[in-house]
Design an enzyme around this catalytic site. Structure first.
Site, mmCIF file in Angstrom:
data_model
loop_
_atom_site.group_PDB
_atom_site.id
_atom_site.type_symbol
_atom_site.label_atom_id
_atom_site.label_comp_id
_atom_site.label_asym_id
_atom_site.label_seq_id
_atom_site.Cartn_x
_atom_site.Cartn_y
_atom_site.Cartn_z
ATOM 1 N N HIS A 155 0.834 -1.216 0.000
ATOM 2 C CA HIS A 155 0.000 0.000 0.000
ATOM 3 C C HIS A 155 0.870 1.268 0.000
ATOM 4 C CE1 HIS A 155 -3.305 -2.720 1.328
ATOM 5 N NE2 HIS A 155 -2.338 -3.265 2.061
ATOM 6 N N SER A 277 15.143 21.367 -16.330
ATOM 7 C CA SER A 277 13.969 22.173 -16.631
ATOM 8 C C SER A 277 14.422 23.464 -17.295
ATOM 9 C CB SER A 277 13.229 22.484 -15.327
ATOM 10 O OG SER A 277 12.535 23.712 -15.439
#
Ligand code: ARG
Length: 456
Positions: A155, A277
């Site tokens: 999970h 970026s």
């Protein structure tokens, strides 16, 4: 005029030709088309259906065409409907009447069915080679990290301690199954040669389908001419195996992306395998992993496209089936591209063991081991589980870890606790003693690596 122009009184409309033509995408099968044609011509001659000199002229002419295509001196003619007609027309231009004998007892329907199979045989073998390279990189990295402790997750919550090498080998076993699915698909595909099925109903010529099967590397001829020309199961199987493979690479990519984040920082990609970026100077992005995850969408889309094209087709050949090629070729190209970048990315990434170890220290991932400690001293597991749960709650309340509680705090919950509890819950102990077969301890990782190398 098209090769089939006999019963037509007009040229095909140019928009129809563009619409109809598969040449822009089936031209990549030129070598397979030529190989199939040579085998067919030799068979026709061996059976006395065409003169031996014509078969020789055909073979020579086709060899010249192959050479010229590969040298870049023969351009594909956009007016040709497909690669089959382009090559036959070019052959006839070069050698005259002998070229016109090539298509005796054959149809483009069985021709294309052979060509795609031969093309996929090579293409999938290439992908299998790339899977082998990835597996060998995974083995090396897993061996290197057979003792590197990290938390295993369920999970996406920290669960139990494992070796990082064990995590890597989980992907290796998936990829080995991918390889085996592809090998199975190839085996079935090459079991049956469709050549000689004709358009749909075989032929009245005394052809020898065993001859062409042997020449082209098939186990034998297909049993039913309708099935021979209309079967695309092999495309569906390969597309499906490639989708499953991409699904595995995508899950792996998802983890790599997470591990690169500051929230995890378990790995650092090599500068040559990451991107920046245009505005944020600090960024180092895992574009490769993201693209692999993204491209899984188009590979899955190709599988659905192929299934949908086939689902309503009556026997035997239908032009719809021309749509098979772009989908399966795109899956092949995409998987090849992904593997060619994914493997060196894994090979060059830096594993930040200390960060993994530090993250594993939080989250009480040794709680099961604490409960097991009590159980091994005779307490029923359910009771031990409950007491450990209370200890975890105590840690949370006091901002402590199981390692930093006092022995008195342990003893207050059960007098079965002794000073050796601290060794029992050390993460190294927790991993090293998980010796059950297939478990995450270093020896198990090394055994998996050895078995995997055996399989390679
Ligand atoms: N270009 C066609 C294809 O890719 C080849 C077979 C065409 N056969 C036909 N009868 N139109 O499927």
């Amino acid at each position: 005029m098209a090769l089939w122009a006999g019963r037509f009184s007009k040229e095909i409309d140019s928009t129809v030709n563009d619409f109809n033509s598969s040449l822009p995408f089936d031209c990549r099968m030129y070598a397979q088309d030529i190989k199939g044609s040579v085998a067919h011509a030799q068979m026709l001659a061996a059976q006395g259906i065409i003169p031996a000199q014509d078969a020789d002229a055909i073979a020579d002419g086709l060899a010249g065409i192959l050479r010229d295509i590969e040298a870049g001196t023969l351009a594909f003619d956009a007016a040709a409907e497909d690669i089959h007609m382009f090559i036959e027309q070019e052959l006839t231009n070069r050698i005259g009447d002998a070229g016109k004998r090539l298509h005796t007892g054959r149809s483009r329907n069985d021709q294309v069915a052979v060509d795609i199979r031969l093309y996929l045989q090579d293409a999938v073998a290439g992908i299998i080679g790339q899977i082998n390279e990835l597996l060998s990189v995974l083995c090396n990295r897993a061996e290197e990290h057979a003792e590197t402790i990290m938390s295993g997750y369920t999970h996406l919550q920290r669960a139990q301690p494992i070796a990082f090498g064990h995590h890597l080998m989980a992907y290796a076993w998936m990829l080995l199954r991918d390889r085996s699915r592809l090998q199975d698909a190839l085996g079935r595909m090459m079991a049956q040669n469709p050549l000689g099925s004709g358009a749909l109903a075989g032929t009245t010529y005394p052809i020898d389908r065993h001859f062409t099967s042997e020449k082209l590397g098939f186990e034998g001829p297909s049993q039913n001419s309708l099935d021979g020309v209309s079967d695309r199961d092999f495309c569906l199987e390969i597309a499906s195996a490639l989708s499953i493979l991409m699904t595995h690479l995508s899950r792996f990519s998802e983890e790599i992306i997470a591990w690169c984040s500051w929230e995890f920082k378990f790995i650092e990609l090599d500068d040559a395998f990451a991107t920046g970026s245009s505005i944020m100077p600090q960024k180092k992005n895992p574009d490769i992993a993201e693209l692999v995850r993204g491209k899984t969408g188009r590979v899955n889309g190709n599988l659905v496209a192929l299934l949908t094209v086939m689902k309503g087709l009556p026997l035997a050949y239908n032009k719809d089936m021309q749509e098979d090629k772009e989908a399966i070729f795109d899956s092949i190209d995409t998987v090849k591209l992904c593997l060619s970048t994914f493997t060196p990315m894994l090979q060059t990434m830096t594993v930040l063991d200390a960060n993994m170890r530090a993250a594993a220290a939080k989250g009480f991932i040794n709680a099961t081991d604490c409960a097991d400690y009590l159980t091994k001293k005779g307490m029923p597991f359910r009771d031990a589980y409950k007491i450990t749960g209370q200890l975890v709650a105590l840690c949370i309340a006091q901002d402590k870890t199981l390692e930093s509680l006092d022995l008195e705090q342990y003893k207050a919950k059960s007098d079965l606790f002794d000073a050796d509890i601290f060794d029992a819950i050390r993460l190294e102990t927790c991993v090293n003693t998980r010796t059950s077969y297939g478990g995450p301890c270093p020896d198990s990782v090394r055994r998996q690596v050895a078995e995997m190398r055996e399989a390679l």
